[in-house]
Enzyme design. Structure first.
Site, PDB file in Angstrom:
ATOM      1  N   ARG A  69       0.850  -1.184   0.000  1.00 35.29           N
ATOM      2  CA  ARG A  69       0.000   0.000   0.000  1.00 35.29           C
ATOM      3  C   ARG A  69       0.890   1.240   0.000  1.00 35.29           C
ATOM      4  NH1 ARG A  69      -2.071   0.954   4.249  1.00 35.29           N
ATOM      5  NH2 ARG A  69      -1.400  -0.760   5.570  1.00 35.29           N
ATOM      6  N   TYR A 198      -1.059  -3.736  -7.036  1.00 34.29           N
ATOM      7  CA  TYR A 198      -0.894  -4.445  -5.758  1.00 34.29           C
ATOM      8  C   TYR A 198      -2.208  -4.466  -4.968  1.00 34.29           C
ATOM      9  CZ  TYR A 198      -0.043  -5.442  -0.965  1.00 34.29           C
ATOM     10  OH  TYR A 198      -0.171  -5.986   0.283  1.00 34.29           O
ATOM     11  N   LYS A 207      -9.583  -2.173   1.825  1.00 31.81           N
ATOM     12  CA  LYS A 207      -9.252  -0.983   2.623  1.00 31.81           C
ATOM     13  C   LYS A 207     -10.015   0.251   2.128  1.00 31.81           C
ATOM     14  CE  LYS A 207      -6.096  -3.283   4.888  1.00 31.81           C
ATOM     15  NZ  LYS A 207      -6.367  -3.735   6.259  1.00 31.81           N
ATOM     16  N   HIS A 227     -10.914  -1.698  11.758  1.00 29.09           N
ATOM     17  CA  HIS A 227      -9.817  -2.566  11.314  1.00 29.09           C
ATOM     18  C   HIS A 227      -9.618  -3.652  12.372  1.00 29.09           C
ATOM     19  CE1 HIS A 227      -5.343  -2.605   9.800  1.00 29.09           C
ATOM     20  NE2 HIS A 227      -6.038  -3.581   9.279  1.00 29.09           N
ATOM     21  N   SER A 249      -0.011  -3.292  12.218  1.00 29.10           N
ATOM     22  CA  SER A 249       0.601  -4.423  11.522  1.00 29.10           C
ATOM     23  C   SER A 249       1.772  -4.977  12.337  1.00 29.10           C
ATOM     24  CB  SER A 249       1.034  -4.020  10.121  1.00 29.10           C
ATOM     25  OG  SER A 249       1.865  -2.905  10.199  1.00 29.10           O
ATOM     26  N   CYS A 251       1.680  -7.417  14.529  1.00 28.94           N
ATOM     27  CA  CYS A 251       1.338  -7.790  15.908  1.00 28.94           C
ATOM     28  C   CYS A 251       0.639  -9.146  15.965  1.00 28.94           C
ATOM     29  CB  CYS A 251       0.462  -6.722  16.543  1.00 28.94           C
ATOM     30  SG  CYS A 251       1.347  -5.205  16.927  1.00 28.94           S
ATOM     31  N   ASP A 278      -9.595  -9.204   9.478  1.00 28.01           N
ATOM     32  CA  ASP A 278      -9.083  -7.866   9.156  1.00 28.01           C
ATOM     33  C   ASP A 278     -10.075  -6.734   9.399  1.00 28.01           C
ATOM     34  OD1 ASP A 278      -6.890  -6.293   8.236  1.00 28.01           O
ATOM     35  OD2 ASP A 278      -7.823  -6.094   6.272  1.00 28.01           O
ATOM     36  N   ARG A 377       1.862 -12.275  -0.314  1.00 22.94           N
ATOM     37  CA  ARG A 377       0.508 -12.525   0.199  1.00 22.94           C
ATOM     38  C   ARG A 377      -0.111 -13.811  -0.314  1.00 22.94           C
ATOM     39  NH1 ARG A 377      -1.876  -8.353   3.618  1.00 22.94           N
ATOM     40  NH2 ARG A 377      -0.232  -6.812   3.727  1.00 22.94           N
TER      41      ARG A 377
HETATM   42  C1  OXD Z   1      -3.008  -4.162   6.235  1.00 28.68           C
HETATM   43  C2  OXD Z   1      -3.534  -5.345   5.538  1.00 28.68           C
HETATM   44  O1  OXD Z   1      -2.054  -3.537   5.726  1.00 28.68           O
HETATM   45  O2  OXD Z   1      -4.469  -5.959   6.066  1.00 28.68           O
HETATM   46  O3  OXD Z   1      -3.544  -3.813   7.285  1.00 28.68           O
HETATM   47  O4  OXD Z   1      -3.043  -5.677   4.447  1.00 28.68           O
HETATM   48 MN    MN Z   2      -5.318  -4.896   7.701  1.00 25.73          MN
END
Ligand code: OXD
Ligand code: MN
Length: 593
Positions: A69, A198, A207, A227, A249, A251, A278, A377
Site C-alpha cells: 500500500r 498491488y 481498505k 480494522h 501491523s 502484531c 481484518d 501474500r
Molecule cells: C493491512 C492489511 O495492511 O491488512 O492492514 O493488508
Molecule cells: Mn489490515
C-alpha cells in the site's frame, strides 16, 4: 446485465474516459472464472501451480515497484479540507478528478474493462453494502472473486433504481510510481485507483471501501467500520463469546484470528472460531448489544512467517484454491515457499521478482537475499479455513462481548488491562501504539501511534472519528467491555517474556471472565489489571505467577513519558480531538502523579 440506469450511465462515462476495447461483466460463474484464469495464464499474469500438491492454486508477481500500500499517495477528497483532517492526505475533489482523469484517459486502450459487482457482507442482508469495481486487470477480478461475494446475484440485489453503490474505477495504466494514486471521494461514494496492481491499492472492496468509505458512511449512518478481527471463543459447555480486536501491523492479528487453543484447554473442550481476520462492521442490535459482521469473503494474508506452528490454520487454508503473490516459486516441484515456512528452502527456485534464487545466500538480516517479498501474500476464501465460524455467513453477524486493542510495547503496556468504562476505552484505543522492530527500516523502539489501528484507514478527520466512537457508546445499552493487550513485553535481554500464539487464549479467557463479572481485578492508574493468580498458567513451561506479576507491572515513569507523547499526538490530529479525551488524559496524569 442490469437495467439500473445509474450503473449503466457510470460505466458508459468511465468507458468514454478509459477507452477499453470491450466491456465484460463478471457474473461469478465457475465457467467464466476458469476462462479468465486461462486467459491470465496465457499472458503470464498468473502461473498454475502443482495441481496435486496445491490444487487450484496460482502464482502472481507484481511489478517490482508495486509491492505494498502507498500511504503517501492515498488521498481523501472532501470538499472541505478540515473534514479530511490532518492525518490523511487531502486533495480537492475537482482537482483530483481532473488530475487523475488525465491518467485514466485512454488507459484501457487495447484492454478489456471488467465490471465486478460485489457485496461487502452477505448479499441482500441489511448489513451489506454493494460496490462495483471497473478494472482492466484479470488478477484483480480473480482476487475480488475470492475477497468479496461477487457476480450476478449482487447486481440483481442492487435492483434497477438504486444509486447507493460504491463506484470504484481502477486502471493499471503504466504502473508508474510517480503517478500512482489511490483516491477516495466519500461525498460521491467513489474510489479512483491508478498505476498500481498491488492488492491493498486495487482490491477496492477492502481498505478503500470497507474501511475508508465505510468509516465515513458509518459516521453518517450511525455504525462503525473498524480494522478488527472477529474471534469466537467456545467454552466446554458450548457457549461461544465473541471478541473484536484491533492491532497495528506486525502484531500477529491473523494468528490471533485463527488461534488454536493450547493442548490443556483443547482437551477440556475449548475451541476458537474465526469470523474475520481484518475488518469488522459494527452496529447496535435490537437487543442493545454491539453486533459485528466481517464484510469480506476471503483472507489477503501476509505469507512470510506463516508456518505449521505459528498458524497451522492459515497454512491449511492456503493448501488449495489460493492465489499467491510475490512468493518464491519452487520450479522443480511447481510449488511455493516463503521465509519462515520451514527450514527447507527449495534448491531450484525463482525469487519473487522471477529471477533465479540462490538459497545458500539467504541471510535473515539482509532482505535483498530473501526469496519471497516480506509483504508477499495469499488470497483465499475464508470458507477454506478449518476454524471458520458457523456464523461467518450469518447476515446478522455476532454479538461482541469484548473489544480488544493491542500493540507492540517492550515495557510500557502490561500483558492486559481493562478500561474503566466506554469513554475510557475510547481513550485506550486512541492512544494505541507500537514500537518499531528491527524488521522495519529506521530506528528500533520508536513509538508509532496508530489509534484503533485506523491511522491509514479512517476516511475523515481523526478527531471526528474519536467523537463518533464516544457517541456510539451512548447508543449501546449493553456495550462490550474494552481491553488492551500487549503480547510483546521483553526482559532486559530483549527476549519476549510471554509465549504468545495459542497461549494468548489464557488472556482472552480472563477478558471474557471480566465481561461475565466472574473475576475481580486490581485498580491501577491506567485501568483494571488482573490479579496475577487469575491468569491460568497450567501447563505453561517457564511461566510462574511471578512472571505474570512482572508482565502486569505498570511503570509510572514510562506511563508519564507516554502521556506526554499522547498529548503531542493529539495536537497533531488537530482541534477536533474531543474534550472528553483530553479530560481522560488529564485524569490519567493525575492518577499517575
Ligand atoms: C493491512 C492489511 O495492511 O491488512 O492492514 O493488508
Ligand atoms: Mn489490515
Amino acid at each position: 446485465m442490469t437495467d439500473n440506469k445509474y450503473v449503466n450511465e457510470w460505466i458508459r462515462e468511465s468507458a468514454e474516459l478509459t477507452c477499453p476495447n470491450e466491456i465484460v461483466w463478471i457474473d461469478g460463474s465457475a465457467e467464466q472464472t476458469e476462462l479468465l484464469r486461462r486467459q491470465a495464464m496465457s499472458t503470464g499474469e498468473i502461473f498454475k501451480l502443482n495441481e496435486e500438491l496445491l490444487p487450484n492454486c496460482y502464482l502472481h508477481r507484481t511489478a517490482i515497484n508495486d509491492v505494498a500500500r502507498v500511504e503517501d499517495r492515498t488521498y481523501i477528497c472532501t470538499t472541505k479540507k478540515e473534514d479530511t483532517g490532518n492525518i490523511n492526505n487531502w486533495m480537492a475533489p475537482d482537482e483530483c478528478y481532473a488530475k487523475l482523469g488525465k491518467l485514466f484517459r485512454g488507459s484501457m486502450k487495447g484492454h478489456t474493462m471488467y465490471v465486478i459487482p460485489y457485496s461487502m457482507g452477505v448479499v441482500g442482508s441489511e448489513f451489506a453494502k454493494i460496490g462495483i469495481e471497473l478494472t482492466d486487470s484479470i488478477y484483480v477480478v480473480l482476487n475480488m472473486l475470492i475477497m468479496t461475494r461477487a457476480g450476478k446475484e449482487v447486481i440483481d440485489a442492487l435492483g434497477i433504481d438504486d444509486n447507493g453503490f460504491v463506484k470504484g474505477l481502477h486502471a493499471r495504466a503504466n504502473l508508474e510510481l510517480e503517478n500512482r494514486y489511490i483516491c477516495h471521494f466519500p461525498e460521491d461514494n467513489t474510489i479512483w485507483s491508478v498505476n498500481s496492481g498491488y492488492g491493498g491499492n486495487v482490491l477496492l472492496g477492502k481498505k478503500c471501501f470497507a474501511l475508508r468509505i465505510a468509516s465515513y458512511l458509518g459516521r453518517k449512518e450511525g455504525w462503525m467500520a473498524e480494522h478488527m478481527l472477529i474471534l469466537g471463543i467456545e467454552t466446554p459447555d458450548g457457549d461461544i463469546k465473541y471478541i473484536a480486536a484491533a492491532f497495528p501491523s506486525a502484531c500477529g492479528k491473523t494468528n490471533l484470528a485463527m488461534l488454536i487453543p493450547p493442548k490443556v484447554f483443547a482437551e477440556k473442550g475449548y475451541k476458537a472460531w474465526c469470523v474475520g481476520d481484518d475488518i469488522a462492521w459494527l452496529r447496535v442490535g435490537k437487543d442493545g448489544r454491539l453486533w459485528a459482521v466481517n464484510p469480506e469473503f476471503g483472507f489477503f494474508g501476509v505469507a512470510p512467517g506463516t508456518n505449521e506452528s505459528s498458524n497451522p490454520n492459515a497454512l491449511a487454508t492456503t493448501r488449495r484454491d489460493t492465489i499467491f503473490t510475490n512468493v518464491v516459486h519452487d520450479f522443480e516441484n511447481n510449488t511455493v515457499w516463503w521465509e519462515g515456512l520451514d527450514n527447507n528452502p527449495p534448491e531450484h527456485a525463482m525469487d519473487w521478482t522471477g529471477k533465479k534464487w540462490n538459497r545458500t545466500r539467504y541471510n535473515k538480516k539482509d532482505t535483498s537475499t530473501y526469496g519471497a517479498h516480506p509483504n508477499s501474500r495469499f488470497t483465499v476464501m475464508a470458507t477454506n479455513c478449518p476454524c471458520i465460524s458457523s456464523e461467518f455467513n450469518n447476515p446478522e453477524g455476532v454479538p461482541i462481548s469484548a473489544i480488544v486493542f493491542g500493540g507492540r510495547r517492550a515495557k510500557t503496556a502490561p500483558l492486559v488491562y481493562q478500561s474503566t468504562d466506554w469513554l475510557n476505552g475510547v481513550f485506550v484505543g486512541s492512544i494505541m501504539a507500537s514500537e518499531t522492530t528491527a524488521a522495519q527500516a529506521g530506528a528500533v523502539g520508536v513509538v508509532r501511534r496508530d489509534p484503533m489501528a485506523m491511522l491509514p484507514f479512517t476516511g475523515y478527520d481523526m478527531g471526528d472519528y474519536f467523537t463518533h466512537w464516544i457517541n456510539m457508546g451512548k447508543k449501546i445499552k449493553n456495550p462490550p467491555k474494552i481491553f488492551n493487550v500487549n503480547w510483546f513485553r521483553t526482559d532486559d535481554e530483549g527476549n519476549f517474556i510471554w509465549p504468545g500464539f495459542g497461549e494468548n487464549l489464557r488472556v482472552l479467557l480472563w477478558i471474557l471472565a471480566r465481561c461475565d463479572d466472574k473475576v475481580d481485578a486490581v485498580s491501577t492508574a491506567i485501568g483494571y489489571v488482573p490479579i496475577a493468580e487469575d491468569i491460568n498458567i497450567r501447563g505453561l513451561d517457564g511461566i510462574t505467577v511471578d512472571t505474570i506479576r512482572e508482565l502486569l507491572h505498570v511503570d509510572r515513569d514510562l506511563w508519564l513519558a507516554d502521556a506526554a507523547d499522547i498529548e503531542k499526538f493529539y495536537a497533531k490530529i488537530g482541534d477536533r480531538v474531543p474534550r472528553e479525551l483530553y479530560d481522560e488524559l488529564t485524569a490519567l496524569k493525575s492518577r499517575l502523579n
